[in-house]
Scaffold this motif. Structure first.
Motif, PDB file in Angstrom:
ATOM      1  N   MET A   1       0.384  -1.080  -0.341  1.00  0.00           N
ATOM      2  CA  MET A   1      -0.245  -0.328  -0.430  1.00  0.00           C
ATOM      3  C   MET A   1       0.974   1.548   0.033  1.00  0.00           C
ATOM      4  SD  MET A   1      -2.904   1.603   2.700  1.00  0.00           S
ATOM      5  CE  MET A   1      -4.552   0.697   1.680  1.00  0.00           C
ATOM      6  N   ASP A   2       0.341   1.880  -0.892  1.00  0.00           N
ATOM      7  CA  ASP A   2       1.457   3.207  -1.011  1.00  0.00           C
ATOM      8  C   ASP A   2       0.377   4.601   0.276  1.00  0.00           C
ATOM      9  OD1 ASP A   2       2.963   5.178  -1.944  1.00  0.00           O
ATOM     10  OD2 ASP A   2       2.040   5.685  -3.498  1.00  0.00           O
ATOM     11  N   PHE A   3       1.347   4.980   0.919  1.00  0.00           N
ATOM     12  CA  PHE A   3       0.590   5.716   1.815  1.00  0.00           C
ATOM     13  C   PHE A   3       1.436   7.089   1.334  1.00  0.00           C
ATOM     14  CE2 PHE A   3       1.732   2.430   4.198  1.00  0.00           C
ATOM     15  CZ  PHE A   3       0.712   2.157   4.843  1.00  0.00           C
ATOM     16  N   PHE A   4       1.923   7.869   0.376  1.00  0.00           N
ATOM     17  CA  PHE A   4       2.245   8.791   0.056  1.00  0.00           C
ATOM     18  C   PHE A   4       1.462   8.929  -1.249  1.00  0.00           C
ATOM     19  CE2 PHE A   4       4.195  12.716  -2.295  1.00  0.00           C
ATOM     20  CZ  PHE A   4       4.125  13.326  -1.036  1.00  0.00           C
ATOM     21  N   ASN A   5      -0.053  10.276  -1.134  1.00  0.00           N
ATOM     22  CA  ASN A   5      -0.427  10.446  -2.639  1.00  0.00           C
ATOM     23  C   ASN A   5       0.070  12.020  -3.080  1.00  0.00           C
ATOM     24  OD1 ASN A   5      -2.209  11.779  -4.216  1.00  0.00           O
ATOM     25  ND2 ASN A   5      -4.121   9.880  -3.353  1.00  0.00           N
ATOM     26  N   ILE A   6       0.613  12.043  -4.109  1.00  0.00           N
ATOM     27  CA  ILE A   6       0.955  13.518  -4.574  1.00  0.00           C
ATOM     28  C   ILE A   6      -0.462  14.038  -4.575  1.00  0.00           C
ATOM     29  CG2 ILE A   6       1.347  12.732  -6.769  1.00  0.00           C
ATOM     30  CD1 ILE A   6       3.577  15.620  -4.721  1.00  0.00           C
ATOM     31  N   TYR A   7      -1.403  13.387  -5.470  1.00  0.00           N
ATOM     32  CA  TYR A   7      -2.339  14.640  -5.864  1.00  0.00           C
ATOM     33  C   TYR A   7      -3.107  14.734  -4.257  1.00  0.00           C
ATOM     34  CZ  TYR A   7      -1.597  12.324 -10.048  1.00  0.00           C
ATOM     35  OH  TYR A   7      -1.101  11.778 -11.112  1.00  0.00           O
ATOM     36  N   ALA A   8      -3.190  13.427  -2.786  1.00  0.00           N
ATOM     37  CA  ALA A   8      -3.652  14.652  -1.702  1.00  0.00           C
ATOM     38  C   ALA A   8      -3.081  15.660  -1.564  1.00  0.00           C
ATOM     39  CB  ALA A   8      -4.332  13.121  -1.148  1.00  0.00           C
ATOM     40  N   ALA A  66       4.236  16.054   5.292  1.00  0.00           N
ATOM     41  CA  ALA A  66       4.229  15.402   6.884  1.00  0.00           C
ATOM     42  C   ALA A  66       3.552  14.787   7.274  1.00  0.00           C
ATOM     43  CB  ALA A  66       5.438  16.296   7.850  1.00  0.00           C
ATOM     44  N   LEU A  67       2.104  15.522   6.939  1.00  0.00           N
ATOM     45  CA  LEU A  67       0.924  14.179   7.516  1.00  0.00           C
ATOM     46  C   LEU A  67       0.644  13.505   7.545  1.00  0.00           C
ATOM     47  CD1 LEU A  67      -1.699  17.442   7.360  1.00  0.00           C
ATOM     48  CD2 LEU A  67      -0.558  17.439   9.264  1.00  0.00           C
ATOM     49  N   PRO A  68       0.986  12.606   6.051  1.00  0.00           N
ATOM     50  CA  PRO A  68       0.685  11.268   6.438  1.00  0.00           C
ATOM     51  C   PRO A  68       1.266  10.645   7.239  1.00  0.00           C
ATOM     52  CG  PRO A  68       1.017  11.752   4.245  1.00  0.00           C
ATOM     53  CD  PRO A  68       1.618  12.954   5.199  1.00  0.00           C
ATOM     54  N   GLY A  69       2.642  10.975   7.831  1.00  0.00           N
ATOM     55  CA  GLY A  69       3.086   9.948   8.945  1.00  0.00           C
ATOM     56  C   GLY A  69       1.903  10.963  10.520  1.00  0.00           C
ATOM     57  N   ILE A  70       1.074  11.423  10.414  1.00  0.00           N
ATOM     58  CA  ILE A  70       0.485  12.121  11.681  1.00  0.00           C
ATOM     59  C   ILE A  70      -1.158  11.672  11.746  1.00  0.00           C
ATOM     60  CG2 ILE A  70      -0.173  14.275  12.772  1.00  0.00           C
ATOM     61  CD1 ILE A  70       2.265  15.139  11.698  1.00  0.00           C
ATOM     62  N   VAL A  71      -1.743  11.594  10.187  1.00  0.00           N
ATOM     63  CA  VAL A  71      -2.964  10.680   9.957  1.00  0.00           C
ATOM     64  C   VAL A  71      -3.393   9.921   9.771  1.00  0.00           C
ATOM     65  CG1 VAL A  71      -3.502  13.507   9.937  1.00  0.00           C
ATOM     66  CG2 VAL A  71      -3.508  12.080   7.997  1.00  0.00           C
ATOM     67  N   ILE A  72      -2.559   9.250   9.502  1.00  0.00           N
ATOM     68  CA  ILE A  72      -2.656   7.188   8.215  1.00  0.00           C
ATOM     69  C   ILE A  72      -2.005   6.770   9.710  1.00  0.00           C
ATOM     70  CG2 ILE A  72      -2.643   6.179   6.438  1.00  0.00           C
ATOM     71  CD1 ILE A  72      -1.779   9.099   4.726  1.00  0.00           C
ATOM     72  N   HIS A  73      -2.623   6.075  10.759  1.00  0.00           N
ATOM     73  CA  HIS A  73      -2.384   5.454  11.580  1.00  0.00           C
ATOM     74  C   HIS A  73      -1.324   3.597  10.329  1.00  0.00           C
ATOM     75  CE1 HIS A  73      -4.322   6.746  14.627  1.00  0.00           C
ATOM     76  NE2 HIS A  73      -5.483   6.664  14.066  1.00  0.00           N
ATOM     77  N   GLN A  74      -1.131   3.595   9.065  1.00  0.00           N
ATOM     78  CA  GLN A  74      -0.656   2.487   9.044  1.00  0.00           C
ATOM     79  C   GLN A  74       0.927   2.731   8.502  1.00  0.00           C
ATOM     80  OE1 GLN A  74      -3.278   3.505   8.489  1.00  0.00           O
ATOM     81  NE2 GLN A  74      -4.607   1.870   8.763  1.00  0.00           N
ATOM     82  N   MET A  75       1.181   4.414   8.440  1.00  0.00           N
ATOM     83  CA  MET A  75       2.321   4.680   8.725  1.00  0.00           C
ATOM     84  C   MET A  75       3.262   4.089   9.787  1.00  0.00           C
ATOM     85  SD  MET A  75       2.768   6.390   5.825  1.00  0.00           S
ATOM     86  CE  MET A  75       3.997   8.339   6.264  1.00  0.00           C
ATOM     87  N   GLY A  76       2.663   3.651  10.954  1.00  0.00           N
ATOM     88  CA  GLY A  76       3.561   3.360  12.017  1.00  0.00           C
ATOM     89  C   GLY A  76       3.874   1.839  11.625  1.00  0.00           C
ATOM     90  N   ALA A  77       3.308   1.128  10.497  1.00  0.00           N
ATOM     91  CA  ALA A  77       3.655  -0.767  10.656  1.00  0.00           C
ATOM     92  C   ALA A  77       4.503   0.008   9.878  1.00  0.00           C
ATOM     93  CB  ALA A  77       2.775  -1.224  10.435  1.00  0.00           C
ATOM     94  N   PHE A  78       4.522   0.888   8.401  1.00  0.00           N
ATOM     95  CA  PHE A  78       4.860   0.705   7.425  1.00  0.00           C
ATOM     96  C   PHE A  78       6.660   1.286   7.758  1.00  0.00           C
ATOM     97  CE2 PHE A  78       7.141   3.455   3.882  1.00  0.00           C
ATOM     98  CZ  PHE A  78       6.539   2.398   2.753  1.00  0.00           C
ATOM     99  N   SER A  79       7.035   1.925   8.769  1.00  0.00           N
ATOM    100  CA  SER A  79       7.511   2.612   9.883  1.00  0.00           C
ATOM    101  C   SER A  79       8.884   1.409  10.084  1.00  0.00           C
ATOM    102  CB  SER A  79       7.949   3.773  10.516  1.00  0.00           C
ATOM    103  OG  SER A  79       7.318   3.627  11.427  1.00  0.00           O
ATOM    104  N   LEU A  80       7.920   1.372  10.585  1.00  0.00           N
ATOM    105  CA  LEU A  80       8.459  -0.342  11.563  1.00  0.00           C
ATOM    106  C   LEU A  80       9.945  -1.064  10.641  1.00  0.00           C
ATOM    107  CD1 LEU A  80       6.157  -1.018  14.357  1.00  0.00           C
ATOM    108  CD2 LEU A  80       8.823  -0.167  14.326  1.00  0.00           C
TER     109      LEU A  80
END
Length: 161
Positions: A1-8, A66-80
């Motif tokens: 899953m891609d968490f960085f959406n340039i359009y968003a 910077a906001l995806p890391g704050i508002v998307i919880h799955q970013m925590g698992a992705f960073s791990l």
């Protein structure tokens, strides 16, 4: 899953300018802000608006990245897993199958965006304003803008998959 959406990210950066056009309009908080900021029409007319809006968009874009890391919880698992699902343990894939869409709503993004505004933007703006000898009105007008703006930006980024 891609968490960085340039359009968003781009849409949320544009939303910061749109909220600013409304928030700082003379019929909303514009006149009160001008008074609290000790801003005059004369000072405003001498400004390079292309530069101001261009940089405001750039700063909003940086903030939106910077906001995806704050508002998307799955970013925590992705960073791990170090950002590379190919090197992840099988448990990562199982987790993402179960939870990849959890809390990915506009409402949830707004919630975390507003919290970001209250707990990050307000203290930063408030501290600067205190040393600049600005009023509480100045602090709350500017912090209010960022609380609303970060809420909208967070909602866009969290919901747009």
């Amino acid at each position: 899953m891609d968490f960085f959406n340039i359009y968003a990210v781009l849409a949320s950066a544009v939303s910061a300018l749109l909220v600013g056009f409304i928030w700082y309009h003379p019929k909303v908080f514009g006149n009160a802000w001008m008074q609290a900021a000790d801003m005059t029409e004369k000072k405003m007319k001498g400004a390079n608006m292309a530069k101001i809006f261009g940089l405001a968009f750039l700063f909003a874009f940086i903030l939106a990245t910077a906001l995806p890391g704050i508002v998307i919880h799955q970013m925590g698992a992705f960073s791990l897993i170090g950002g590379d699902p190919a090197n992840a343990l099988p448990s990562y894939e199982a987790f993402m199958v179960d939870y990849s869409e959890s809390f990915r709503t506009f409402k949830h993004g707004v919630f975390h965006g507003v919290l970001t505004g209250i707990f990050i933007a307000l203290p930063i703006l408030g501290t600067n304003a205190l040393f600049e000898r600005k009023s509480a009105k100045y602090i709350f007008i500017n912090a209010g803008y960022w609380i609303v703006t970060l809420g909208i930006m967070g909602g866009i980024i969290c919901a747009w998959k």
